[in-house]
Design an enzyme around this catalytic site. Sequence first.
Site, PDB file in Angstrom:
ATOM      1  N   GLN A 106       0.823  -1.214   0.000  1.00  0.00           N
ATOM      2  CA  GLN A 106       0.000   0.000   0.000  1.00  0.00           C
ATOM      3  C   GLN A 106       0.858   1.266   0.000  1.00  0.00           C
ATOM      4  OE1 GLN A 106      -3.598  -0.874   0.595  1.00  0.00           O
ATOM      5  NE2 GLN A 106      -3.900   1.054  -0.467  1.00  0.00           N
ATOM      6  N   LYS A 109       1.923   1.741  -3.609  1.00  0.00           N
ATOM      7  CA  LYS A 109       0.731   1.986  -4.422  1.00  0.00           C
ATOM      8  C   LYS A 109       0.232   3.416  -4.204  1.00  0.00           C
ATOM      9  CE  LYS A 109      -2.516  -0.978  -3.586  1.00  0.00           C
ATOM     10  NZ  LYS A 109      -3.750  -1.788  -3.366  1.00  0.00           N
ATOM     11  N   LYS A 121      -2.617  -0.837   6.708  1.00  0.00           N
ATOM     12  CA  LYS A 121      -3.611  -1.888   6.432  1.00  0.00           C
ATOM     13  C   LYS A 121      -4.029  -2.483   7.758  1.00  0.00           C
ATOM     14  CE  LYS A 121      -5.321  -3.833   2.649  1.00  0.00           C
ATOM     15  NZ  LYS A 121      -5.337  -3.320   1.268  1.00  0.00           N
ATOM     16  N   ASP A 161     -11.681  -3.701   2.222  1.00  0.00           N
ATOM     17  CA  ASP A 161     -10.854  -4.650   1.471  1.00  0.00           C
ATOM     18  C   ASP A 161     -11.698  -5.933   1.467  1.00  0.00           C
ATOM     19  OD1 ASP A 161      -7.885  -4.850   0.370  1.00  0.00           O
ATOM     20  OD2 ASP A 161      -8.224  -6.739   1.399  1.00  0.00           O
ATOM     21  N   ASN A 235     -16.568  -6.988  -5.180  1.00  0.00           N
ATOM     22  CA  ASN A 235     -16.606  -5.623  -5.702  1.00  0.00           C
ATOM     23  C   ASN A 235     -15.645  -5.402  -6.873  1.00  0.00           C
ATOM     24  OD1 ASN A 235     -14.758  -3.068  -5.175  1.00  0.00           O
ATOM     25  ND2 ASN A 235     -16.887  -2.462  -4.925  1.00  0.00           N
ATOM     26  N   SER A 380     -10.527   6.750  -2.960  1.00  0.00           N
ATOM     27  CA  SER A 380     -10.579   7.005  -1.515  1.00  0.00           C
ATOM     28  C   SER A 380      -9.921   8.349  -1.212  1.00  0.00           C
ATOM     29  CB  SER A 380      -9.842   5.904  -0.744  1.00  0.00           C
ATOM     30  OG  SER A 380     -10.675   4.790  -0.537  1.00  0.00           O
TER      31      SER A 380
HETATM   32  N1  GLU Z   1      -8.180  -2.082   0.020  1.00  0.00           N
HETATM   33  C1  GLU Z   1      -7.977  -1.266  -1.146  1.00  0.00           C
HETATM   34  C2  GLU Z   1      -6.564  -1.434  -1.639  1.00  0.00           C
HETATM   35  O1  GLU Z   1      -6.017  -2.524  -1.553  1.00  0.00           O
HETATM   36  C3  GLU Z   1      -8.413   0.164  -0.946  1.00  0.00           C
HETATM   37  C4  GLU Z   1      -7.775   0.896   0.176  1.00  0.00           C
HETATM   38  C5  GLU Z   1      -8.382   2.275   0.439  1.00  0.00           C
HETATM   39  O2  GLU Z   1      -9.292   2.683  -0.274  1.00  0.00           O
HETATM   40  O3  GLU Z   1      -7.905   2.924   1.375  1.00  0.00           O
HETATM   41  O4  GLU Z   1      -5.944  -0.555  -2.188  1.00  0.00           O
END
Ligand code: GLU
Length: 448
Positions: A106, A109, A121, A161, A235, A380
């Site tokens: 994350q 990303k 996370k 998630d 989703n 988000s």
């Molecule tokens: N769980 C999603 C991801 O793996 C979204 C995380 C979010 O929106 O904060 O990126």
Amino acid sequence: MEILDLIRQRDPNEREFHQAVGEVVESIKPVLDRNPQYRSAGIMDRIIEPERVILFRVPWVDDQGEVHVNRGFRVEMNSAIGPYKGGLRFHPSVNLGILKFLAFEQVFKNALTTLPMGGGKGGSDFDPKGKSDMEVERFCQSFMIELSRHIGANTDVPAGDIGVGAREIGYLFGMYKRLRNEFTGVLTGKGLNWGGSLIRPEATGYGSVYFAAEMLDARGDSLDKKTALVSGSGNVAQFTMEKLLELGCTPVTFSDSSGYIYDQKGVDREKLDFIMQLKNVRRGRVKEYADQYPEAVYTPADPGADHNPLWNHKADCAFPSATQNEINEKDAQNLVDNGVFVVSEGANMPTTPEGIEIFIDNKILYGPGKAANAGGVSVSGLEMTQNSMRFNWTRDEVDHRLRIIMKTIHRNCMETAEQYGTPYNYMNGANIAGFVKVADAMLDQGVV
Ligand code: GLU
């Protein structure tokens, strides 16, 4: 000591975390060689260690009055470029190693999204499957009673998630608001009439398709008249299929943990509505699709098998949208042998390192999760922006911004891969571009 040896020795059981770090370490070797300041500032040693890990008991009472205890976690991995941001996963497989791998991914990303978000996370080994609404509500409330002390709109902003969707975010938000007596953008993926953003439910799936479209466009091709293997039916898979249909590409597979569907005629809009109703409203299993549409074949999952037959059908593209390590070496080879030449990862780390090697050796257009599924967290981020402005953008406005973000991520990964002598290696591009952004912020901020 080498970073990988260090983490293997320190936390020997965190296999997925080792895997995620191993991939990044390999990609960024040339960056560290060209930029000695990263080594002297101990960037790698710091980036692999969470800034904070919260582990807590989540007691709850089921409908029969029996007490259960699950484990709750939040891994606050890195806040160099913004508040911790990342989803919550409720699934029986959740443990610290899984959440550290997800939080680590994350960080990079989120850096790629162009938005100011750090990485985190969290989640629990709670299994929402088969639980009543009331049980899920009580669990979410108990989870938030502890988590609320550690999060905040400027500190740490969780989202959904696997196993955490609109229903769970609602219960979590309600309890947060009651405990803190404030209405803030502390969670994303909220309902539309209480602070959520349009396009957030669609964003991960749409984004992964936009990323595939960009990879194809860079080669003078498009998704039109192509076929796609999709895994998952939650989703991400649903909105991947929706966008594929819009762009003229036919999905022929999807799955859940019990098995998969192959529909050689393809999923069309009406069939997709059936899937959405089945999964989101009735919370049923994909097997029912084959009862409804006789042209479809259902194959039950075989946990002992050495490959997943879903990946062994003729197609042009693959959109793994279920979970980590769902494509192994054999699956990757099957995909290549079946003519698949585009892989866009809607899930996090769905391909094993051996599988990735096959994609790269065969010059597949391979969009790694960090880049290809960044659309979800990007919207988000846009939800946080709208919450700060106390304003909501239209569907078109958010979708347009999502498309621009995905284009920018694609270009950034492509240019970075080229700059480091590995053209079209989007994995290297994503790892390097994400790393450099976070590492430079860490350099600026000193040893903290
Ligand atoms: N769980 C999603 C991801 O793996 C979204 C995380 C979010 O929106 O904060 O990126």
